[in-house]
Design a protein around this motif. Structure first.
Motif, PDB file in Angstrom:
ATOM      1  N   GLY A  25       2.073 -53.222  14.105  1.00 38.89           N
ATOM      2  CA  GLY A  25       2.686 -54.541  13.944  1.00 38.89           C
ATOM      3  C   GLY A  25       2.341 -55.181  12.610  1.00 38.89           C
ATOM      4  N   LEU A  26       1.141 -54.917  12.114  1.00 47.47           N
ATOM      5  CA  LEU A  26       0.736 -55.442  10.814  1.00 47.47           C
ATOM      6  C   LEU A  26       1.329 -54.653   9.652  1.00 47.47           C
ATOM      7  CD1 LEU A  26      -3.059 -56.202  11.483  1.00 47.47           C
ATOM      8  CD2 LEU A  26      -1.185 -57.849  11.270  1.00 47.47           C
ATOM      9  N   GLY A  27       2.012 -53.571   9.963  1.00 45.12           N
ATOM     10  CA  GLY A  27       2.634 -52.768   8.911  1.00 45.12           C
ATOM     11  C   GLY A  27       1.704 -51.772   8.255  1.00 45.12           C
ATOM     12  N   LEU A  28       0.495 -51.600   8.821  1.00 47.45           N
ATOM     13  CA  LEU A  28      -0.432 -50.622   8.257  1.00 47.45           C
ATOM     14  C   LEU A  28       0.059 -49.194   8.488  1.00 47.45           C
ATOM     15  CD1 LEU A  28      -3.816 -52.240   9.389  1.00 47.45           C
ATOM     16  CD2 LEU A  28      -2.658 -52.459   7.174  1.00 47.45           C
ATOM     17  N   TYR A  29       0.770 -49.003   9.597  1.00 45.88           N
ATOM     18  CA  TYR A  29       1.358 -47.709   9.945  1.00 45.88           C
ATOM     19  C   TYR A  29       2.766 -47.938  10.462  1.00 45.88           C
ATOM     20  CZ  TYR A  29      -3.439 -45.868   9.844  1.00 45.88           C
ATOM     21  OH  TYR A  29      -4.707 -45.499   9.475  1.00 45.88           O
ATOM     22  N   SER A  30       3.557 -46.900  10.430  1.00 44.12           N
ATOM     23  CA  SER A  30       4.914 -46.986  10.962  1.00 44.12           C
ATOM     24  C   SER A  30       4.874 -47.060  12.487  1.00 44.12           C
ATOM     25  CB  SER A  30       5.723 -45.752  10.527  1.00 44.12           C
ATOM     26  OG  SER A  30       6.958 -45.695  11.217  1.00 44.12           O
ATOM     27  N   GLY A  31       5.831 -47.770  13.049  1.00 42.00           N
ATOM     28  CA  GLY A  31       5.947 -47.814  14.505  1.00 42.00           C
ATOM     29  C   GLY A  31       6.644 -46.595  15.075  1.00 42.00           C
ATOM     30  N   ASN A  32       7.179 -45.743  14.204  1.00 42.91           N
ATOM     31  CA  ASN A  32       7.862 -44.530  14.639  1.00 42.91           C
ATOM     32  C   ASN A  32       6.841 -43.386  14.667  1.00 42.91           C
ATOM     33  OD1 ASN A  32       9.444 -42.193  14.918  1.00 42.91           O
ATOM     34  ND2 ASN A  32      11.156 -43.106  13.805  1.00 42.91           N
ATOM     35  N   MET A  33       6.540 -42.895  15.854  1.00 44.28           N
ATOM     36  CA  MET A  33       5.516 -41.861  15.980  1.00 44.28           C
ATOM     37  C   MET A  33       5.961 -40.526  15.390  1.00 44.28           C
ATOM     38  SD  MET A  33       2.885 -43.269  17.047  1.00 44.28           S
ATOM     39  CE  MET A  33       2.914 -45.065  17.080  1.00 44.28           C
ATOM     40  N   LEU A  34       7.253 -40.321  15.226  1.00 40.38           N
ATOM     41  CA  LEU A  34       7.715 -39.110  14.549  1.00 40.38           C
ATOM     42  C   LEU A  34       7.340 -39.149  13.072  1.00 40.38           C
ATOM     43  CD1 LEU A  34      11.255 -38.609  16.133  1.00 40.38           C
ATOM     44  CD2 LEU A  34       9.159 -37.371  16.661  1.00 40.38           C
ATOM     45  N   VAL A  35       7.394 -40.335  12.482  1.00 45.79           N
ATOM     46  CA  VAL A  35       6.981 -40.508  11.086  1.00 45.79           C
ATOM     47  C   VAL A  35       5.474 -40.288  10.965  1.00 45.79           C
ATOM     48  CG1 VAL A  35       6.816 -42.154   9.179  1.00 45.79           C
ATOM     49  CG2 VAL A  35       8.879 -42.077  10.595  1.00 45.79           C
ATOM     50  N   ASN A  36       4.728 -40.742  11.971  1.00 43.00           N
ATOM     51  CA  ASN A  36       3.271 -40.626  11.948  1.00 43.00           C
ATOM     52  C   ASN A  36       2.777 -39.211  12.244  1.00 43.00           C
ATOM     53  OD1 ASN A  36       2.899 -43.385  11.436  1.00 43.00           O
ATOM     54  ND2 ASN A  36       3.076 -43.886  13.608  1.00 43.00           N
ATOM     55  N   LEU A  37       3.697 -38.320  12.615  1.00 44.55           N
ATOM     56  CA  LEU A  37       3.290 -36.992  13.065  1.00 44.55           C
ATOM     57  C   LEU A  37       2.978 -36.034  11.932  1.00 44.55           C
ATOM     58  CD1 LEU A  37       2.904 -35.120  15.514  1.00 44.55           C
ATOM     59  CD2 LEU A  37       5.347 -34.599  15.401  1.00 44.55           C
ATOM     60  N   ASN A  38       3.695 -36.124  10.831  1.00 42.76           N
ATOM     61  CA  ASN A  38       3.544 -35.130   9.778  1.00 42.76           C
ATOM     62  C   ASN A  38       3.632 -35.770   8.391  1.00 42.76           C
ATOM     63  OD1 ASN A  38       3.175 -32.614   8.646  1.00 42.76           O
ATOM     64  ND2 ASN A  38       5.313 -32.006   8.846  1.00 42.76           N
ATOM     65  N   PRO A  39       2.503 -35.937   7.691  1.00 41.40           N
ATOM     66  CA  PRO A  39       1.150 -35.613   8.153  1.00 41.40           C
ATOM     67  C   PRO A  39       0.632 -36.630   9.169  1.00 41.40           C
ATOM     68  CG  PRO A  39       1.069 -36.581   5.977  1.00 41.40           C
ATOM     69  CD  PRO A  39       2.520 -36.420   6.300  1.00 41.40           C
ATOM     70  N   PRO A  40      -0.251 -36.213  10.051  1.00 44.23           N
ATOM     71  CA  PRO A  40      -0.694 -37.118  11.130  1.00 44.23           C
ATOM     72  C   PRO A  40      -1.654 -38.180  10.618  1.00 44.23           C
ATOM     73  CG  PRO A  40      -1.881 -35.040  11.236  1.00 44.23           C
ATOM     74  CD  PRO A  40      -0.849 -34.878  10.147  1.00 44.23           C
ATOM     75  N   ASN A  41      -1.780 -39.244  11.400  1.00 45.27           N
ATOM     76  CA  ASN A  41      -2.678 -40.326  11.012  1.00 45.27           C
ATOM     77  C   ASN A  41      -3.354 -40.913  12.244  1.00 45.27           C
ATOM     78  OD1 ASN A  41      -0.796 -42.212  12.179  1.00 45.27           O
ATOM     79  ND2 ASN A  41       0.399 -42.119  10.292  1.00 45.27           N
ATOM     80  N   LEU A  42      -4.053 -42.023  12.051  1.00 47.01           N
ATOM     81  CA  LEU A  42      -4.864 -42.626  13.113  1.00 47.01           C
ATOM     82  C   LEU A  42      -4.051 -42.935  14.368  1.00 47.01           C
ATOM     83  CD1 LEU A  42      -7.631 -43.832  13.936  1.00 47.01           C
ATOM     84  CD2 LEU A  42      -6.843 -46.001  12.944  1.00 47.01           C
ATOM     85  N   CYS A  43      -2.761 -43.238  14.219  1.00 48.46           N
ATOM     86  CA  CYS A  43      -1.930 -43.567  15.381  1.00 48.46           C
ATOM     87  C   CYS A  43      -1.951 -42.453  16.421  1.00 48.46           C
ATOM     88  CB  CYS A  43      -0.491 -43.837  14.942  1.00 48.46           C
ATOM     89  SG  CYS A  43      -0.289 -45.308  13.929  1.00 48.46           S
ATOM     90  N   LEU A  44      -1.948 -41.205  15.964  1.00 47.95           N
ATOM     91  CA  LEU A  44      -1.947 -40.076  16.896  1.00 47.95           C
ATOM     92  C   LEU A  44      -3.269 -39.973  17.641  1.00 47.95           C
ATOM     93  CD1 LEU A  44       0.606 -38.349  17.143  1.00 47.95           C
ATOM     94  CD2 LEU A  44       0.453 -39.427  14.909  1.00 47.95           C
ATOM     95  N   PHE A  45      -4.377 -40.371  16.997  1.00 45.03           N
ATOM     96  CA  PHE A  45      -5.655 -40.370  17.710  1.00 45.03           C
ATOM     97  C   PHE A  45      -5.654 -41.428  18.807  1.00 45.03           C
ATOM     98  CE2 PHE A  45      -9.898 -42.160  18.318  1.00 45.03           C
ATOM     99  CZ  PHE A  45     -10.568 -41.033  18.787  1.00 45.03           C
ATOM    100  N   LEU A  46      -5.141 -42.611  18.498  1.00 47.68           N
ATOM    101  CA  LEU A  46      -5.095 -43.668  19.516  1.00 47.68           C
ATOM    102  C   LEU A  46      -4.207 -43.264  20.680  1.00 47.68           C
ATOM    103  CD1 LEU A  46      -4.895 -46.809  17.190  1.00 47.68           C
ATOM    104  CD2 LEU A  46      -6.877 -45.954  18.463  1.00 47.68           C
ATOM    105  N   LEU A  47      -3.098 -42.606  20.382  1.00 49.73           N
ATOM    106  CA  LEU A  47      -2.272 -42.075  21.465  1.00 49.73           C
ATOM    107  C   LEU A  47      -3.055 -41.048  22.277  1.00 49.73           C
ATOM    108  CD1 LEU A  47       1.359 -41.478  20.114  1.00 49.73           C
ATOM    109  CD2 LEU A  47       0.629 -43.059  21.890  1.00 49.73           C
ATOM    110  N   GLY A  48      -3.832 -40.220  21.590  1.00 47.93           N
ATOM    111  CA  GLY A  48      -4.643 -39.225  22.277  1.00 47.93           C
ATOM    112  C   GLY A  48      -5.662 -39.854  23.215  1.00 47.93           C
ATOM    113  N   VAL A  49      -6.303 -40.937  22.773  1.00 50.80           N
ATOM    114  CA  VAL A  49      -7.254 -41.646  23.631  1.00 50.80           C
ATOM    115  C   VAL A  49      -6.554 -42.137  24.896  1.00 50.80           C
ATOM    116  CG1 VAL A  49      -8.707 -43.703  23.827  1.00 50.80           C
ATOM    117  CG2 VAL A  49      -8.759 -42.328  21.733  1.00 50.80           C
ATOM    118  N   SER A  50      -5.402 -42.764  24.709  1.00 50.53           N
ATOM    119  CA  SER A  50      -4.634 -43.271  25.845  1.00 50.53           C
ATOM    120  C   SER A  50      -4.217 -42.140  26.784  1.00 50.53           C
ATOM    121  CB  SER A  50      -3.396 -44.021  25.338  1.00 50.53           C
ATOM    122  OG  SER A  50      -2.584 -44.450  26.412  1.00 50.53           O
TER     123      SER A  50
END
Length: 447
Positions: free
Chosen positions: A242-267
């Motif tokens: 929401g703050l714009g630090l990362y994209s809200g689209n998880m496909l964009v966050n997938l390659n290369p991966p970033n912190l968003c994928l770890f948070l999804l992993g925790v969940s």
């Protein structure tokens, strides 16, 4: 629900967690279905051919992908099964190089067959006059699964080291990996190539969540604690996107991966633990067990081949008069079940012919593990074409070179060494050198 594998007298009892198997099967099925709804080759008026991600381009799909992005869950379950496999091998006298040899063979053998068949098939298509754009489209389809193979191999090959660190300081190890992920994310704007380091750091961090699942850390949390973990991970994910630090689209966050994928992993790890009783109940259904068992033995073949087959089927249809509804139209959506049926139909003979490459290679009676230098060389030989494909895209020439490199790696690795019988190991320990405690663990599709 756990099922004991039959073992030779005097060897450690191996437990198989069918609930984890069900989760892995569901993830694989979802990946195949979603890819059939994404890949859409487009023939333009000027004769050029491009590939379009129709589903990923839909704005309504961005919040949906938060739920259906299951790649972190693959690595969570891979961490669970990988840790168990390593502890079992270590108890039999195996080394980290033995573990790497087994893992490399398990994944590289089916990949080598894919690259070789595609190289020969696409060269034949070129000689028959098929438009080079179509063959390149199909080659691109083969390259997409390779990033997963590279990331999964990198994470799995680090399991012996990470297991030792986990046994000494599980939370400190996880925190160190997450710190590396965040550091890479902070500098990716200045050094874009550095972002690809998270193909190792990020997925190793997610894999550690599987370690926490395997050794009972998450099982000790109450249901309210698991729910709180799910809510906290998603709230933090919502905040940083929401703050714009990362994209809200998880496909964009997938390659290369970033912190968003770890948070999804925790969940997802917490959700997996929360619904363990339901997964165990489902895994107890006879026909579910039969389907999951059959699919688990051929999971890598399905994953590696489904996208190239989809790209080949879609690309070759461009050369015919078969109706081609525009991507995103109602007719295009109605055609998706037929596309899925076509891919499954093509997969069946491929699985029959190449699926056996996933079987654990058997050793001669007096076989020994390969020298460490051979295993390290094989790993380097495998990662060179994969890294080239990740940075520059997969071409026909790289397909041939990759097939040769993978075949060389298989020759270097030889066959899996004979297992060393050991007395039955107590399940009371939870350290690096002990067996896993009773609880969620699986080795259903692991060597």
């Amino acid at each position: 629900m756990k099922e004991q594998w039959p073992t030779p007298p005097g060897e450690a009892v191996i437990h198989r967690d069918l609930g984890i198997d069900v989760v892995r099967f569901a993830c694989l099925a979802l990946v195949v279905v979603s890819h059939c709804m994404m890949v859409s080759p487009v023939l333009h008026a000027d004769g050029t051919v491009t590939s379009q991600n129709t589903l990923g381009d839909q704005h309504w799909f961005e919040p949906v992908i938060w739920i259906f992005m299951v790649m972190p869950l693959f690595f969570v379950t891979g961490g669970t099964t990988g840790l168990q496999s390593w502890l079992r091998l270590k108890a039999r006298g195996g080394t980290g190089f033995d573990f790497a040899q087994i893992r490399l063979l398990r994944l590289v053998r089916p990949a080598a067959a894919l690259l070789a068949v595609m190289f020969l098939g696409l060269w034949a298509a070129r000689l028959l006059g098929v438009d080079p754009q179509v063959t390149q489209l199909i080659a691109t389809g083969a390259g997409m699964p390779l990033w997963f193979l590279a990331a999964y191999l990198a994470a799995q090959l680090n399991i012996p080291l990470l297991a030792r660190l986990h046994a000494r300081a599980p939370w400190l190890t996880l925190a160190a990996l997450v710190t590396l992920v965040v550091a890479v994310d902070c500098f990716r704007g200045t050094l874009p190539l550095l972002a690809y380091a998270n193909l190792v750091f990020l997925w190793c961090a997610v894999q550690q969540l599987g370690f926490l699942t395997a050794d009972g850390h998450l099982a000790r949390l109450p249901r309210s604690g698991l729910v709180g973990l799910i809510v906290a991970a998603n709230l933090l994910l919502g905040l940083i996107t929401g703050l714009g630090l990362y994209s809200g689209n998880m496909l964009v966050n997938l390659n290369p991966p970033n912190l968003c994928l770890f948070l999804l992993g925790v969940s997802q790890a917490a959700v997996l633990q929360l619904f363990r009783p339901g997964m165990d109940w489902i895994s107890g259904i006879h026909w579910v067990r039969a389907v999951v068992s059959a699919a688990g033995r051929r999971a890598m073949t399905v994953y590696l081949w489904h996208l190239p087959l989809l790209a080949a089927m879609s690309g070759l249809l461009l050369l015919t008069d078969f109706p081609k509804p525009a991507a995103g139209t109602a007719a295009w959506w109605w055609a998706r079940p037929l596309v899925l049926l076509g891919v499954v139909t093509l997969l069946l003979p491929v699985i029959a012919v190449f699926g056996r490459l996933e079987e654990r290679p058997t050793a001669a009676v007096h076989a020994r593990g390969r020298p460490a230098a051979a295993v390290v060389t094989a790993a380097v030989v495998v990662f060179i074409p994969v890294a080239d494909a990740a940075f520059n895209g997969l071409t026909l020439a790289l397909l041939g070179g990759g097939a040769a490199c993978f075949a060389l790696a298989v020759l270097l690795l030889g066959r899996v060494p004979e297992r060393v019988p050991v007395p039955v190991v107590s399940e009371s320990g939870n350290g690096e050198g002990g067996a896993l405690p009773a609880g969620p663990s699986s080795a259903s599709v692991e060597p």
